[in-house]
Design a protein around this motif. Structure first.
Motif, short mmCIF file in Angstrom:
data_model
loop_
_atom_site.label_atom_id
_atom_site.label_comp_id
_atom_site.label_asym_id
_atom_site.label_seq_id
_atom_site.Cartn_x
_atom_site.Cartn_y
_atom_site.Cartn_z
N GLU A 17 2.16 32.97 63.37
CA GLU A 17 1.85 31.55 63.58
C GLU A 17 2.63 30.70 62.58
OE1 GLU A 17 0.44 28.14 65.11
OE2 GLU A 17 0.03 30.11 65.95
N ILE A 20 6.31 30.60 63.61
CA ILE A 20 6.50 29.70 64.75
C ILE A 20 6.51 28.26 64.25
CG2 ILE A 20 5.41 28.80 66.85
CD1 ILE A 20 4.37 31.72 67.31
N GLN A 35 10.13 31.76 71.47
CA GLN A 35 9.56 32.52 72.59
C GLN A 35 9.25 33.96 72.18
OE1 GLN A 35 12.13 32.98 75.98
NE2 GLN A 35 10.43 33.44 77.34
N LYS A 38 6.20 34.01 69.92
CA LYS A 38 4.98 33.76 70.68
C LYS A 38 4.55 34.99 71.47
CE LYS A 38 5.08 28.75 71.10
NZ LYS A 38 5.08 27.61 72.03
N LYS A 39 5.51 35.73 72.01
CA LYS A 39 5.18 36.96 72.74
C LYS A 39 4.56 37.99 71.80
CE LYS A 39 8.44 36.72 76.56
NZ LYS A 39 9.58 37.34 77.23
N LYS A 41 3.01 37.37 69.03
CA LYS A 41 1.70 36.85 68.63
C LYS A 41 0.67 37.12 69.72
CE LYS A 41 -0.52 32.52 67.66
NZ LYS A 41 -0.38 31.10 67.77
#
Length: 51
Positions: A17, A20, A35, A38-39, A41
């Protein structure tokens, strides 16, 4: 699994987090990096949710 494993996953999730957020704070964020983070995470969140 034991709680130490879940705690480790939660720490990794928080780290992703933060990464990001750092990438999104850049003047021109790299969409591919965001991206991918996020994947990763999301996968961690799903694994944490199993417990």
């Amino acid at each position: 699994m034991d709680s130490s494993h879940v705690s480790a996953l939660q720490l990794k999730h928080a780290g992703l987090e933060r990464q990001i957020h750092e990438e999104m704070s850049r003047p021109i964020p790299d969409a591919a990096v965001v991206q991918a983070l996020k994947k990763r995470k999301l996968r961690l969140k799903e694994e944490i949710g199993r417990f």
